[in-house]
Design an enzyme around this catalytic site. Sequence first.
Site, PDB file in Angstrom:
ATOM      1  N   LYS A 193      -7.700  46.117 100.151  1.00  0.00           N
ATOM      2  CA  LYS A 193      -7.461  45.646 101.518  1.00  0.00           C
ATOM      3  C   LYS A 193      -8.402  44.508 101.926  1.00  0.00           C
ATOM      4  O   LYS A 193      -8.042  43.663 102.738  1.00  0.00           O
ATOM      5  CB  LYS A 193      -7.595  46.808 102.506  1.00  0.00           C
ATOM      6  CG  LYS A 193      -6.574  47.939 102.298  1.00  0.00           C
ATOM      7  CD  LYS A 193      -5.182  47.592 102.764  1.00  0.00           C
ATOM      8  CE  LYS A 193      -4.205  48.752 102.611  1.00  0.00           C
ATOM      9  NZ  LYS A 193      -2.804  48.363 102.905  1.00  0.00           N
ATOM     10  N   SER A 222      -5.572  50.594  93.297  1.00  0.00           N
ATOM     11  CA  SER A 222      -5.781  49.875  94.560  1.00  0.00           C
ATOM     12  C   SER A 222      -6.996  50.328  95.351  1.00  0.00           C
ATOM     13  O   SER A 222      -7.518  49.581  96.170  1.00  0.00           O
ATOM     14  CB  SER A 222      -4.530  49.969  95.429  1.00  0.00           C
ATOM     15  OG  SER A 222      -4.184  51.323  95.660  1.00  0.00           O
ATOM     16  N   GLU A 261      -4.076  48.038 112.537  1.00  0.00           N
ATOM     17  CA  GLU A 261      -3.540  49.382 112.376  1.00  0.00           C
ATOM     18  C   GLU A 261      -4.079  49.911 111.060  1.00  0.00           C
ATOM     19  O   GLU A 261      -4.396  49.133 110.151  1.00  0.00           O
ATOM     20  CB  GLU A 261      -2.012  49.354 112.340  1.00  0.00           C
ATOM     21  CG  GLU A 261      -1.378  49.084 110.958  1.00  0.00           C
ATOM     22  CD  GLU A 261      -1.662  47.696 110.381  1.00  0.00           C
ATOM     23  OE1 GLU A 261      -2.097  46.812 111.144  1.00  0.00           O
ATOM     24  OE2 GLU A 261      -1.467  47.500 109.166  1.00  0.00           O
TER      25      GLU A 261
HETATM   26  C1  PLP Z   1      -6.087  52.373  98.404  1.00  0.00           C
HETATM   27  C2  PLP Z   1      -4.774  52.036  99.019  1.00  0.00           C
HETATM   28  N1  PLP Z   1      -3.746  51.721  98.229  1.00  0.00           N
HETATM   29  C3  PLP Z   1      -2.528  51.422  98.729  1.00  0.00           C
HETATM   30  C4  PLP Z   1      -2.280  51.457 100.074  1.00  0.00           C
HETATM   31  C5  PLP Z   1      -0.888  51.179 100.551  1.00  0.00           C
HETATM   32  O1  PLP Z   1      -0.735  49.932 101.152  1.00  0.00           O
HETATM   33  P1  PLP Z   1      -0.015  48.756 100.418  1.00  0.00           P
HETATM   34  O2  PLP Z   1       1.331  49.241  99.984  1.00  0.00           O
HETATM   35  O3  PLP Z   1       0.072  47.690 101.467  1.00  0.00           O
HETATM   36  O4  PLP Z   1      -0.824  48.327  99.270  1.00  0.00           O
HETATM   37  C6  PLP Z   1      -3.323  51.762 100.949  1.00  0.00           C
HETATM   38  C7  PLP Z   1      -3.091  51.784 102.402  1.00  0.00           C
HETATM   39  O5  PLP Z   1      -3.800  52.285 103.186  1.00  0.00           O
HETATM   40  C8  PLP Z   1      -4.607  52.059 100.395  1.00  0.00           C
HETATM   41  O6  PLP Z   1      -5.627  52.377 101.195  1.00  0.00           O
END
Ligand code: PLP
Lengths: 434, 270
Positions: free
Chosen positions: A106, A395, A128
């Site tokens: 993020k 992620s 948000e």
């Molecule tokens: C670690 C992590 N991965 C994935 C996501 C999902 O979001 P996005 O689909 O935008 O990557 C989030 C959302 O809070 C997250 O914190």
Amino acid sequence: MTSASTASTASQGLAGTLHDPDDSGHFGRWGGRYMPEALIAAVDEVAAEYEKARHDPAFLAELDRLQRDYAGRPSPVTDARRLSEHAGGARILLKREDLNHTGSHKINNVLGQALLTKRMGKTRVIAETGAGQHGVATATAAALMGLECMVYMGEVDTERQALNVARMRLLGAEVVPVTTGSRTLKDALNEAYRDWVASVGHTHYILGTAAGPHPFPMMVRDFHRVIGLEAREQVLAAYGRLPDAVVACVGGGSNAIGIFHPFLDDADVRLIGYEAAGDGVETGRHAASITGGTPGALHGAMSYLLQDTDGQTLETHSISAGLDYPGVGPEHAFLADSGRASYEPVTDAEAMDAFRLLCRTEGIIPAIESAHAIAGAVRLGKTWGPEATILVNLSGRGDKDVDTAARWFGVVDEAALPTEAPDTTDAASGEREL
Amino acid sequence: MTTTGTGITRLAEVFTTAKAEDRAALIAYLPSGYPTIKGSLGLLTQALDAGADLVEVGLPYSDPVLDGPVIQHAVDAALKGGVRVRDTLAIVEQLAERGGRAVVMTYWNPVLRYGVEAFARDLAAAGGLGVITPDLVPDEAGSWLTAADREGLAPIFLVAPSSSDERIASTTAATRGFLYAASTMGVTGARDAVSDTATTLVARARAHTDLPIGVGLGVRNGAQAGEVATFADGVIVGSALVSAAEHGRAAVARLTTELAAGVRGQHTGR
Ligand SMILES: Cc1ncc(COP(=O)(O)O)c(C=O)c1O
């Protein structure tokens, strides 16, 4: 682990692509601007400022400096050798966005948009958040750049991601628990929009995923393209070939589009997004918008949406707060339609199995969101076998999820836990083996 | 239906009549299904009987991003009560059968899901006059503009204080019936004072259109209605009526009567 330096930088993500939307933000029939007129001037301003910024060497240099010296980019790629043994022997490569400052991908988007906020002369940011990772990243950038910060978070999520609420408050942000509707991410977005309509003169809304009205899906994607740019270079350098598949979890779709995008023209590379299937898509208790949804407009864009026959948004369910959202970014709808990417469901149980597996085989505690991608990669590896190379976007890290996981696996004494247990997890606690 | 003419022409009559009487029109918003489906029909009927020239029948939606707490609460209750899109259409039909004039106020996704052409057809058949679309801008309204035109319905778009002159021009060009001027930057909800951004916005819009202009967002009593009536062609009242609706038909009647006096410059202040 691959070499710590790459030639790829964040600013290259902003260079423009052959896969940009039209001038009004449409990816084919998806995207656009389904939003109140009162906010059109604001998104026009963001679009114009972004267009200037991405051609401004000073802005690009500052972005690269922050991503390198502050966020810690590039993030490494880890060859998950022991996980591979549980995934049909396929080579599983983890793109380590969990190692970024604040603990997830993020920060890539937030640093970009916070710099843009300064350029626009605005003094306050709102956001948000579901899992709290976007909120933490926004609170962090706000502290760094001296901006006032308010974060909207569904009340259910403030409970299940309590650690991140504390982090945001420590960083000086005001966290507003949202008590309307399903009290999750969708409702946090509603409140952020309501704030923005009234505060737009001095406030920028740092939208946290590649969704919403134009230019957000494109701009957020561009700030995250660095993930795929680095990973492509790292995998080529280390293995002399491209991966057979690139996979990621899909909530709103920002981490997925960031890693997918630089591979779009590599026709032999499969792109697979894993959506939150909750208790199973067939149960209706899920958040798999592409797998189980229909076209509709929510929060500014036309995309796939979980809705009833009257167009009312459906309540969603996922153990993962960050994936518990009824919509998805419009470019994913486009990629799904075109067949360039495919989207598959992963249940809570599959994700938690993968969560445990990654903890035990690699010594990495993933975010539950990211565990959905790990589950998908393991499933794919079992089908494809040892010849395959699968690049997974890890992620985020799972510190925020330790409480949820402890309940799921029943590893802590119930009496030691807060009594206000999130209902998504407590019913099932104690039945699983870690 | 007891009257003839397309939705657009019948909507125009609302404003020509008011103008002939040297006053502004009173436009009353209430959502369908609140407190119940039958109850909402009663409240809307009451508003028309007590002096509203036109009603906006709100179509309840799960994610009303432009609404404040009062309307959010009412539409939430309506949805929990099981109100469906077809109930809103049925209410419009019953109002029209008594000679009442009604437009629908709806977020766009329920219409998309119903089918834009089907919705236009069914609303016109029900005797509705047009649709106010708080989260649809003309830029994305191609199929709706075609369908509305075919059915004689008025597409009613909003302009806001933040709208550029260019956007005011393009928005008014796509609008029929009347233009909705959202007087303040913010969500719906009664406010203590009529903001001076409203007068500025109306003046800016008049430079681009001869359409009647209705002003909404914040009007809550007869005195404010009277103030808005001095510079606008229509006074739109929502949240204050929904708050009154919490206290029943008599409260809605009382407030509507006060507002109706207000748009006639007859409100003596409070
Ligand atoms: C670690 C992590 N991965 C994935 C996501 C999902 O979001 P996005 O689909 O935008 O990557 C989030 C959302 O809070 C997250 O914190």
